[in-house]
Write a protein that holds these residues in place. Structure first.
Motif, short mmCIF file in Angstrom:
data_model
loop_
_atom_site.label_atom_id
_atom_site.label_comp_id
_atom_site.label_asym_id
_atom_site.label_seq_id
_atom_site.Cartn_x
_atom_site.Cartn_y
_atom_site.Cartn_z
N TRP A 124 -46.87 58.16 -50.26
CA TRP A 124 -45.44 57.94 -50.13
C TRP A 124 -45.01 56.72 -50.93
O TRP A 124 -45.74 55.75 -51.00
N VAL A 125 -43.83 56.78 -51.53
CA VAL A 125 -43.25 55.67 -52.30
C VAL A 125 -41.92 55.29 -51.67
O VAL A 125 -41.09 56.17 -51.37
N CYS A 126 -41.71 54.01 -51.47
CA CYS A 126 -40.41 53.55 -50.97
C CYS A 126 -39.41 53.62 -52.12
O CYS A 126 -39.62 53.01 -53.17
N VAL A 127 -38.34 54.40 -51.93
CA VAL A 127 -37.34 54.59 -52.99
C VAL A 127 -36.02 53.88 -52.68
O VAL A 127 -35.15 53.80 -53.53
N LYS A 128 -35.90 53.37 -51.45
CA LYS A 128 -34.71 52.59 -51.08
C LYS A 128 -35.13 51.58 -50.03
O LYS A 128 -35.69 51.93 -48.99
N ALA A 129 -34.88 50.33 -50.31
CA ALA A 129 -35.31 49.25 -49.43
C ALA A 129 -34.55 49.26 -48.11
O ALA A 129 -33.41 49.73 -48.03
N ALA A 130 -35.20 48.75 -47.08
CA ALA A 130 -34.56 48.58 -45.79
C ALA A 130 -33.48 47.51 -45.89
O ALA A 130 -33.66 46.52 -46.60
N LEU A 131 -32.38 47.72 -45.20
CA LEU A 131 -31.30 46.73 -45.16
C LEU A 131 -31.20 46.23 -43.72
O LEU A 131 -30.46 46.78 -42.90
N ASP A 132 -31.99 45.20 -43.42
CA ASP A 132 -32.06 44.68 -42.06
C ASP A 132 -30.70 44.22 -41.55
O ASP A 132 -30.36 44.43 -40.39
N ARG A 133 -29.92 43.61 -42.42
CA ARG A 133 -28.63 43.06 -41.97
C ARG A 133 -27.67 44.18 -41.55
O ARG A 133 -26.73 43.95 -40.82
N GLU A 134 -27.92 45.41 -42.02
CA GLU A 134 -27.07 46.54 -41.64
C GLU A 134 -27.81 47.52 -40.73
O GLU A 134 -27.26 48.55 -40.35
#
Length: 91
Positions: A47-57
Motif C-alpha cells: 500500500w502507498v499513502c496517496v493523501k496525507a492525514a490532516l490531523d487538524r481537520e
C-alpha cells in the motif's frame, strides 16, 4: 548477490493506519509472523499513502493498494512488461 529492499510487513492487521504521509509504503499480511503462506501467489499486499492525514481537520490518510502485473520466482525468467497499457491522457 543481488541487493533487495525489504519492508517488514504488519502481520494480522486488518486495517490501514489513520496516520500517513504521501509516499509512505506499508506491507500488510493476513498471516501470523513466521507462518507459512499457503497461497501460490502469496497473500501480502503493498500500500502507498496517496493523501496525507490532516490531523487538524480529523481526516485520515488515504492509501492505495499497488496492483502487480506478474509473478516470478528464481526458477522462471522474468516476463517482459506488458506493452498494451492504455495511453495516458490529461484529465
Amino acid at each position: 548477490m543481488i541487493n533487495c529492499l525489504n519492508l517488514k510487513p504488519n502481520f494480522r492487521t486488518p486495517k490501514l493506519p489513520c496516520e500517513g504521509k504521501v509516499g509512505d509504503l506499508l506491507i500488510l499480511s493476513p498471516l501470523e509472523k513466521d507462518e507459512l503462506d499457503p497461497a501460490p501467489a502469496g497473500q501480502a499486499s503493498l500500500w502507498v499513502c496517496v493523501k496525507a492525514a490532516l490531523d487538524r481537520e480529523g481526516l485520515p490518510a488515504v492509501w492505495a493498494r499497488v496492483a502487480f502485473d506478474g509473478l516470478a520466482t528464481c526458477s522462471f525468467p522474468v516476463q517482459p512488461t506488458p506493452q498494451d497499457l492504455p495511453n495516458l491522457a490529461r484529465g
